[in-house]
Enzyme design. Structure first.
Site, short mmCIF file in Angstrom:
data_model
loop_
_atom_site.label_atom_id
_atom_site.label_comp_id
_atom_site.label_asym_id
_atom_site.label_seq_id
_atom_site.Cartn_x
_atom_site.Cartn_y
_atom_site.Cartn_z
N ASP A 94 -6.98 71.94 54.87
CA ASP A 94 -6.38 71.91 53.54
C ASP A 94 -5.27 72.95 53.57
OD1 ASP A 94 -5.86 71.83 50.88
OD2 ASP A 94 -7.95 71.99 50.25
N ASP A 129 -6.28 61.23 67.65
CA ASP A 129 -7.74 61.14 67.51
C ASP A 129 -8.47 61.63 68.76
OD1 ASP A 129 -6.74 58.88 68.84
OD2 ASP A 129 -8.38 57.60 68.17
N HIS A 130 -7.69 62.11 69.74
CA HIS A 130 -8.31 62.71 70.93
C HIS A 130 -7.80 64.13 71.20
CE1 HIS A 130 -10.32 59.01 72.42
NE2 HIS A 130 -9.47 58.49 71.57
N ASP A 153 -15.40 53.43 75.39
CA ASP A 153 -14.60 53.03 74.22
C ASP A 153 -15.12 51.71 73.64
OD1 ASP A 153 -12.55 52.27 72.47
OD2 ASP A 153 -11.01 52.09 74.02
N HIS A 161 -6.08 61.71 76.60
CA HIS A 161 -4.71 61.24 76.38
C HIS A 161 -4.16 61.87 75.11
CE1 HIS A 161 -7.19 58.42 74.08
NE2 HIS A 161 -6.13 58.11 73.37
N HIS A 165 2.97 42.56 69.40
CA HIS A 165 2.14 43.76 69.52
C HIS A 165 0.98 43.45 70.45
CE1 HIS A 165 0.12 47.48 68.60
NE2 HIS A 165 -0.97 46.84 68.21
N HIS A 170 -16.67 55.94 70.38
CA HIS A 170 -15.39 55.50 69.83
C HIS A 170 -15.54 54.19 69.06
CE1 HIS A 170 -11.06 54.97 69.48
NE2 HIS A 170 -10.89 56.13 70.05
N SER A 195 -2.75 45.35 71.60
CA SER A 195 -3.64 46.48 71.38
C SER A 195 -3.75 47.32 72.65
CB SER A 195 -5.01 45.98 70.96
OG SER A 195 -5.92 47.06 70.90
N GLY A 196 -4.00 48.60 72.49
CA GLY A 196 -4.21 49.48 73.64
C GLY A 196 -5.66 49.55 74.08
N HIS A 197 -6.53 48.85 73.36
CA HIS A 197 -7.96 48.90 73.66
C HIS A 197 -8.43 47.56 74.22
CE1 HIS A 197 -8.53 52.70 71.40
NE2 HIS A 197 -7.55 52.22 70.65
#
Lengths: 554, 554
Positions: free
Chosen positions: A442, A75-76, A194, A71, A363, A389, A365-367
């Site tokens: 950097d 972070d992926h 996950d 997705h 809100h 993960h 969470s998506g997890h």
């Protein structure tokens, strides 16, 4: 069946949250699942991004059949441009439509226009050397999230990506539990799942539940409403738009990534605005306060984000004032709490009302939570489990959930980055560790965290630097002009002038000693000067600034 | 009654949590309540501590009747040595016995042995010029916490200090609500009240409730138990000792501040060990794991703390292993979450069980919740209210609580550091702002945050430094030896050698241009060199390291 060995090598995402990357290898061929990044911690001075060390892939570039991205989150997906830059060929990249659109946008920013990107639909199958690749539709906080099934003669590896089992997703497309169950019945060899919310019990709330709660909060707001959320949470943005529309408010988007993601989302049909609902930020002032909803970046208190600028009265177009309500439709990622709190407190100081997910359930969470992780385990019935993960805590807890649904603890592998799991007909075990770790971005360059630059910056950032320039005669080694002493970033030096004078004397003394001892080689001279001056400065300041002597021979 | 003006000037603690300091002034005389500090945020590179800017007191040292410290926490007491060092006389310091013992220990570390410290008992009254001073016993997470009542002809100012209304404190001494009520009946002119937990509804749990919960957690631990808490939370330490004793476990203390605070607590009778219960850390290994409780510093993940060392396998005496249970009897202070999470995850990696206050009710806040703040307001019935000890959010919420108990919003002053509240017979209003802000402790020196040193350190920490030494002829201004180019902390420079070579050429070019333009003055030359090189380096690296040219004339 076959005598091959299936190797699953996590290069990131174990013992940490971020920079996910898993290498799946069979008969000498490789498929990479995800190329994620992390954001630097505050002690990584001047570092922009952290990538998984993918040196292993650099050596094996010729063997890579493809890169699959689950997705579009950083972070992926975020490390993709660097991976592509560093490999001497561009393997094809696969993923859902939105994911590939976001990859394209990222690669464009890096002027990498020749990378082959292939949209895949869930259910489609693709032969990649010894692998059969299939994406399985999942629900998460961004559309087009998929699990990755890689099937070989030995069996199927299922990498879940980030997921929750949202039974009522905003787009009406719940995770494909049928296909997961089918894969389970056919036999999943290894589940890489996950672990993000392994520490939360029960089921996560549905994204759809957020919409009505947002509308309730909006209905109570007397003036303008500013909502902040992750720009990539396209369904959330849609729900904000819908709530605004129901209350007859116009919507405006601020923040570069918000506008960019909404544009991509609109072009792929994930976001719809009612006719005339969207107005440009510069027109916000033309409407009565109670007719406005602004959707903004900055839910994590990011330094240059639109909301942070507004909170510091530093945004070009939106000036906040008493009566405005700021709604945080997101929770702080661990480590961002201080930045978020500072932003919130600035908003209170201005006189805004602030609503966070502590005040109202705005809100989700998506997890998935613990029960969802168990559901995944029960659907897929894997022979082996490797929780991914997650930090060490979440990986351990995920292992306990596997235990709870009856998986033999011997078959649960709590891995480490760089430690390959090797599976063959005889069983599963760890192989020899491979190169892994972090590399730092950097500016435009990437490099090793052990690089001396960062060590130097730590030293410079703590106590500053003294620079001493001694000009000596090439013939005699004697000092020919008074030494120059310059300092930067050194603690408040009272009587700086007299200290500089003393250091000059110390330089002269040190040079004289060296001349006496017959030291004439420049490197040696500089070393002696360094040691003498460092000791002198520490004695005077009780601090250890960097001391940098330069000897010039004339 | 009188025509005087009572001035209450907060120098710290408003719009922030930390560095509490309130100046109360009447008829030209001053009493200071609290001299607290804050810990630096990560962007304050190399800074050790943050103090309130007490320049106002420096100018008025002769007028200070005394300094009263409400309790022994750093954010109320910690700045005392610096205040004493900077004032040209030492006013007497007043506070409870433990508070003064901790002040003594702190002043000793700074070799300040002549400061007059006076223990006061609650209820005792003292005339300080135009003020009558009285301490009122309160409950908090450290013994001997007091509110401060300062009475003048105009009325009484009550500064609550940190407090909760613990009905069952561990030492059996609840807050003196009778005296508060009595003061209220006599008429309190101004209440300056702790706002820390204004955002939590209800009443805070009693410290005494923590003990049985700790014992339950201990009873389930199969091996060694390591408990971490604030070293100054002496009642908590006592409860850990008691729970250990009931389960037949020995207790050992690790961490310098833990040992120091327990020693002070024991000497004043606040802590008691059962006979033979305390063992030195080096004997921990001599006992079976199930017979040990270690009490440790490090509940905030502090870099050099005992627990952080243990978590990194870096503690001299205690080596953690699978089967150990680590109990966090504290919550992370905002901003410390990441450090605490990192420590916890290290412990999971070692194989320890970790219990935090999210897993079991093993912590109780020392600050009262909303209902307690209302109780205070109802007991004291102040004419005016100034919420203190809170960020803008908490100060606003505290104001709303005052509103809820019927205090006219006009009489609630949401102040700012440096903004004096002036009260006379005619009413209350803000006066002209006084000097206030932060001063930084950097090593042994203190100074202004605007000091160039910190700005330089930020620059150095981001992109490092280039130093260029050009040696020119005094006669002609021409370069006489090739320029030296040195860099430190600059991003991974590929082809560093060729870059250095190019910079040398750029220096020569710049010098030639300057010579051509008739620039001979060294400062001017250096300025031109700086501008040319900074542009050149940015063009090549897309970074802005500090560029420091040194021109030596021979």
């Amino acid at each position: 069946m076959s005598g091959g060995v299936l190797r699953v090598l996590p290069l990131g995402g174990l013992g940490e949250i971020g920079k996910n990357m898993t290498v799946v290898e069979y008969r000498g061929r490789i498929v990479v699942v995800d190329t994620g990044l992390r954001f630097p911690t505050t002690d990584m001075l001047g570092i922009d991004l952290v990538l998984p060390d993918f040196g292993y892939l650099r050596d094996r570039a010729a063997d890579i059949e493809g890169i699959v991205v689950t997705h579009g989150h950083e972070d992926h997906l975020g490390a993709l441009p660097w991976v592509m830059r560093e490999l001497d060929r561009s393997p094809p990249v696969y993923g859902g439509r939105l994911t590939m659109a976001m990859a394209r946008s990222k690669l464009d920013e890096h002027k990498l226009r020749d990378v082959p990107l292939d949209d895949m639909r869930p259910g489609e199958e693709l032969e990649l050397g010894p692998f059969r690749l299939e994406l399985v539709h999942m629900t998460h906080s961004i559309p087009d999230s998929c699990a990755v099934a890689l099937t070989t003669e030995l069996g199927t590896v299922l990498v879940t990506g980030d997921y929750k089992f949202d039974q009522t997703p905003v787009d009406g497309l719940p995770a494909d539990v049928s296909r997961l169950a089918e894969l389970g019945r056919q036999g999943v060899l290894l589940l890489c799942g996950d672990s993000t919310n392994a520490d939360r019990s029960g089921f996560s709330p549905s994204e759809r539940d957020v919409g009505p709660r947002l509308q309730e909060v909006f209905a109570r707001a007397p003036g303008r409403i500013i909502v902040t959320s992750f720009a990539s949470n396209i369904h959330r943005v849609q729900q904000v738009i819908d709530a605004a529309a129901r209350l007859g408010r116009k919507v405006s988007l601020v923040g570069r990534s918000m506008r960019k993601n909404v544009n991509i989302g609109r072009s792929l049909g994930h976001i719809e605005f009612p006719e005339g609902a969207l107005i440009p930020p510069q027109e916000v002032e033309d409407w009565p306060d109670e007719k406005i909803v602004v959707i903004s970046t900055g839910s994590q208190g990011e330094p240059l984000s639109a909301l942070r600028r507004m909170a510091h009265n530093d945004h070009r177009m939106i000036k906040l004032h008493r009566g405005d309500t700021v709604v945080f439709s997101a929770t702080p990622i661990p480590g961002n709490e201080r930045a978020v709190n500072e932003t919130v407190d600035r908003l209170f100081h201005i006189g805004c009302e602030v609503i966070t997910s502590r005040d109202a359930p705005i809100h989700a969470s998506g997890h998935g939570y613990a029960e969802e992780l168990k559901l995944m385990l029960n659907l897929v019935k894997p022979r082996y489990v490797m929780p991914v993960h997650g930090d060490h805590k979440r990986i351990r807890l995920h292992g306990q959930l596997a235990d709870a649904v009856g998986i033999d603890p011997e078959d649960v592998f709590r891995g480490e980055n760089g430690l390959p799991l090797e599976i063959d007909a005889g069983g599963a075990r760890y192989g020899e560790p491979e190169q892994s770790g972090m590399i730092f971005v950097d500016g435009v360059d990437i490099g090793d965290p052990a690089d001396v630059a960062l060590r130097d910056r730590r030293m410079l950032s703590g106590d500053g630097i003294f620079i001493v320039v001694a000009t000596v005669s090439e013939q005699s080694g004697a000092s020919v002009v008074p030494p120059e002493v310059i300092f930067r970033g050194v603690p408040f030096v009272e009587q700086a002038d007299s200290l500089v004078e003393e250091i000059r004397h110390e330089v002269e003394r040190s040079l004289a000693r060296a001349a006496n001892d017959g030291v004439r080689e420049i490197d040696m001279l500089q070393q002696e000067l360094h040691d003498d001056l460092a000791a002198f400065v520490y004695d005077r300041l009780r601090r250890r600034p960097m001391v940098l002597p330069v000897v010039v021979e004339v």
